[in-house]
Write a protein that holds these residues in place. Structure first.
Motif, short mmCIF file in Angstrom:
data_model
loop_
_atom_site.label_atom_id
_atom_site.label_comp_id
_atom_site.label_asym_id
_atom_site.label_seq_id
_atom_site.Cartn_x
_atom_site.Cartn_y
_atom_site.Cartn_z
N GLY A 516 0.85 -1.12 0.06
CA GLY A 516 -0.07 0.16 0.09
C GLY A 516 0.82 1.21 -0.13
N VAL A 517 2.14 1.12 -0.26
CA VAL A 517 3.08 2.35 -0.07
C VAL A 517 2.81 2.95 -1.41
CG1 VAL A 517 5.39 3.34 -0.09
CG2 VAL A 517 4.59 1.38 1.60
N THR A 518 2.80 4.26 -1.63
CA THR A 518 2.62 4.86 -2.94
C THR A 518 3.68 4.62 -3.82
OG1 THR A 518 3.01 6.98 -2.58
CG2 THR A 518 0.75 6.39 -1.99
N ILE A 519 3.26 4.65 -5.01
CA ILE A 519 4.45 4.34 -6.04
C ILE A 519 5.52 5.68 -6.31
CG2 ILE A 519 4.78 4.38 -8.62
CD1 ILE A 519 2.52 2.36 -8.81
N ILE A 536 10.30 1.28 -9.38
CA ILE A 536 8.94 0.98 -10.31
C ILE A 536 9.15 1.85 -11.73
CG2 ILE A 536 6.64 1.54 -9.99
CD1 ILE A 536 7.56 -0.10 -7.69
N THR A 537 9.88 2.86 -11.73
CA THR A 537 10.01 3.37 -13.36
C THR A 537 10.91 2.25 -13.94
OG1 THR A 537 9.77 5.53 -12.56
CG2 THR A 537 10.83 5.24 -14.40
N LEU A 538 11.99 1.87 -13.33
CA LEU A 538 12.91 0.94 -13.79
C LEU A 538 12.24 -0.30 -14.17
CD1 LEU A 538 15.91 0.26 -14.46
CD2 LEU A 538 16.21 -0.45 -12.38
N LEU A 539 11.28 -0.85 -13.40
CA LEU A 539 10.57 -2.00 -13.80
C LEU A 539 9.64 -1.58 -15.04
CD1 LEU A 539 9.09 -3.55 -10.38
CD2 LEU A 539 10.17 -4.93 -12.32
#
Ligand code: NAD
Length: 706
Positions: A516-519, A536-539
């Motif tokens: 639940g932690v925001t991106i 997350i951007t990298l993914l």
């Protein structure tokens, strides 16, 4: 004199610098002492009316200050005295009372360019080896021999900041266009043109220089315009560096101060900043990286005693995303003949198109001439059969990431190529030994793991198996270097180095999202830590499908520590593969990112919002611990290799020096304590690597000598 030779004819003194026993000219103690004495002599000699400064080296004018001398500076005071005496020496050039012409062929960098800027006139050769720049900020320092004062006065504030703040190095033609160089000539006539200019200057002639037109007048030429330029530059530096690198800010200050209060006061400010920076931790770390990459350039991956063989023809299997990138880069960087093979003509055509674009881009950036462009383009070809492969010296496979497909391809390939042809796979996850299992001569097989986009990413992992012959390793490393890559030799273990230390970090990022932690909080936190993009951007960039596949392989090899995040599967099933499909964790439209996709939370079954606590520790320590485990398992040969690969392959913050250096800085005891605490909260995946526990007990570290 040992470094300089002086000859005088027709009232013009020719001063040729050729530092003995060194491949390049650099400003050493000897050079400084001799120049000092020579300037005194020349100033007194009434027969000398002007001076031409030349280099006796084939490809360098002056490559810069002697880094070894600068590294030996132990205190702020010592650094201050050092730089002030350098400034005083350079000041003697304009104070000579006679014109001095810099006749530049080859690299003219750092202190070399600062000396040239102090000259009256600059002639440079239009040659690919001739480059000019002030790259000091890349070593965490600033140009402090007058560069921050003289460059803005010569070319205007905007151009000067553009060069100084990014440490840019320009080809001669661009330096000429920007007004750093007054005249551009063919190497054969450099000296003659330099002497002619000296004669004219001695006769009272002075060059007229462009002022940059109305825009120059408004922005560079008056205080209000300059204030605007400086404030915009400061904002840009902050955006680019995240505030982690002090040098560009100090350079800005030195430039601004000098423009306000005059050169002398500006020089003093330059020197003070230099003294602080030179003995500071960021500069020391960046210099360490510089030395490590320089050492890597001479390293053949443990195969030093065998000569690398020449690669003239390269075969590439699979003209997809990676294959085309490798082919285009090979042509553009090394000028080798490239032959693609793919299963269909459409794929071949697409691959050729993508490879052409890499070469076209070089032309657009004026890095190559039209003639070179035509020649390179002609080196690219492809088809669906094996023609052209028999004479290949190296074949790199970049077909689908599927062992059965790779086996089929390598079996066929070995029957088509000559006995001495090296076979390489660009696989990201499959152990090379397993692929080589189908070969008759597995000793000629290794991994060449490029990163995407190939033409931009600076790292190449060369993966050697227990069977790989030393000449094969040496040749692949050498060829990788010809492609402009920093090459790290890695042992054949699942995930190799980069993907292995990345996996627990990316998994943990996914886990944080599911909790639940925001991106935005996750990506923001790691950007603040110093990564160029968040996990997350990298993914999204790598592709969620690719990431998932890779984490399954690592999970199988290493167990629960590498367990993938359950939710990721749901995203992949929903066709949300990241940027390439326009949707991943973020949404993309027309190639641009459009913010977080709110439906991600639903797909992942995320309930309430979770506090953004411990994001940094959970992510960073996952990577640090894995790096310690992998190094201990011998995946890389040294902490140096591991750190450089993490910086160049993942973008690990350079000012931190790499994951292993970070562990040393924190101290093994603190790292082990932290890992134990994380393990008690979040699970055994944080169990400290045995090597760290040992280090904590013994008080040892990865870099004992620094
Ligand atoms: P891709 O799907 O873009 O390209 C694969 C190409 O191989 C396709 O054009 C396909 O037609 C061709 N192909 C399939 N079977 C073939 C065969 N039998 N003979 C000839 N060509 C065949 O995939 P990609 O992203 O370029 O990945 C290729 C390899 O590179 C994989 O092993 C992957 O793990 C690895 N890799 C990918 C990345 C990345 O970021 N995409 C990074 C490093 C390594």
């Amino acid at each position: 004199m040992t470094a300089f030779t002086l000859s005088v004819a027709d009232g013009i003194a020719r001063l040729v610098l050729d530092l003995p026993g060194e491949p390049v000219n650099k400003i050493t103690r000897t050079v400084r002492d001799e120049l000092e004495a020579l300037l005194t002599t020349l100033g007194r000699d009434a027969a000398v009316r002007a001076v031409v400064l030349l280099s006796g080296k084939p490809d360098t004018f002056i490559a810069g200050a002697d880094i070894d001398e600068f590294v030996a500076l132990r205190s702020r005071e010592e650094a201050y005295t050092f730089v002030r005496s350098g400034q005083a020496l350079i000041n003697r050039i304009p104070e000579l009372g006679k014109p001095v012409v810099a006749a530049i062929h080859g690299a003219c960098l750092g202190g070399g360019l600062e000396a040239a800027l102090a000259c009256t006139y600059r002639v440079a050769t239009e040659h690919e080896k001739t480059t000019l720049g002030l790259p000091e900020v890349q070593l965490g320092i600033i140009p402090a021999a007058g560069g921050c004062q003289r460059l803005p006065r010569l070319v205007g504030l905007r151009t000067a900041l553009d060069m100084i703040l990014a440490g840019k190095v320009l080809p001669a033609r661009q330096a000429y266009r920007r007004g750093i160089v007054d005249e551009l000539v063919h190497p054969a006539i450099l000296e003659r043109v330099g002497v002619d200019a000296a004669l004219r200057l001695a006769g009272g002639w002075r060059p007229t220089r462009a002022t940059g037109g109305l825009k120059g007048l408004l922005l560079d030429g008056n205080p209000a315009g300059r204030a605007l330029v400086l404030s915009l530059a400061r904002k840009q530096v902050l955006r680019k560096t995240g505030g982690h690198y002090p040098a560009p800010f100090d350079a800005l200050d030195a430039v601004e101060h000098g423009l306000r209060h005059g050169v002398a006061v500006g020089l003093e400010r330059e020197a003070r900043h230099f003294a602080d920076l030179a003995v500071g931790e960021v500069s020391r770390t960046l210099v360490g990286i510089f030395f490590a990459t320089t050492a890597l350039k001479k390293d053949l991956g443990g195969a030093e005693d065998v000569a690398p063989r020449a690669i003239g023809r390269l075969g590439i299997l699979g003209a997809g995303f990676m294959g085309s990138g490798i082919g285009g880069t090979a042509v553009a960087q090394a000028g080798v003949d490239v032959r693609f093979r793919d299963t269909g003509l459409v794929a071949v055509a697409k691959g050729l198109g993508a490879a052409h674009r890499i070469v076209d881009d070089r032309l657009k950036r004026k890095r190559i001439t039209k003639y070179e462009h035509r020649r390179m383009t002609a080196l690219l070809s492809g088809g669906t059969d094996w023609s052209g492969f028999r004479r290949a010296d190296l074949v790199i496979e970049a077909v689908f990431e599927d062992l059965a497909v790779k086996h089929r391809v390598f079996r066929e390939l070995e029957a088509q190529v000559g006995e001495e042809c090296i076979l390489a796979s660009n696989t990201s996850t499959i152990p090379i030994t397993r692929i080589a299992g189908v070969l008759r001569r597995p000793e000629r097989m290794l991994g060449m793991h490029f990163f995407s986009p190939v033409e931009k990413m600076p790292l190449l992992e060369v993966i050697v198996t227990a069977q790989t012959a030393p000449w094969v390793t040496a040749t692949a490393v050498h060829f990788g270097r010809r492609l402009g890559k920093t090459v790290v030799v890695v042992r054949d273990e699942t995930g190799f180095w980069v993907n292995r230390i990345l996996a627990p970090y990316l998994n943990e990022a996914g886990r944080l999202v599911t909790e639940g932690v925001t991106i935005e909080a996750i990506d923001g936190c790691m950007k603040r830590y110093g990564f160029p993009v968040g996990p997350i951007t990298l993914l999204d960039e790598v592709g969620l499908d690719v990431g998932l596949k890779s984490s399954h392989v690592l999970h199988e090899a290493f167990g629960d520590r590498m367990a993938p995040v359950a939710g990721l599967e749901a995203l992949v099933r929903a066709g949300r593969l990241g940027r390439k499909t326009g949707r991943g964790f973020y949404r993309y439209d027309g190639g641009r990112r459009r913010g977080v996709d709110p439906s991600v939370r639903e797909l992942l079954g995320v309930t309430g919002p979770a506090p953004a606590a411990e994001i940094e520790d959970r992510l960073v320590y996952a990577m640090l611990n894995e790096a310690a485990l992998a190094l201990d398992a011998g995946v890389v040969r040294s902490p140096r290799d591991g750190d450089i690969a993490a910086i160049f392959g993942i973008g690990f913050p350079p000012f931190r020096g790499g994951p292993l250096r970070t562990i040393d800085r924190l101290g093994a005891t603190r790292v082990v304590d932290r890992l134990r605490r994380l393990a008690s909260h979040y699970g055994p995946r944080y169990t400290p690597a045995p090597v760290l526990v040992r280090q904590a007990e013994q008080g040892s570290c990865f870099y004992p000598n620094t």
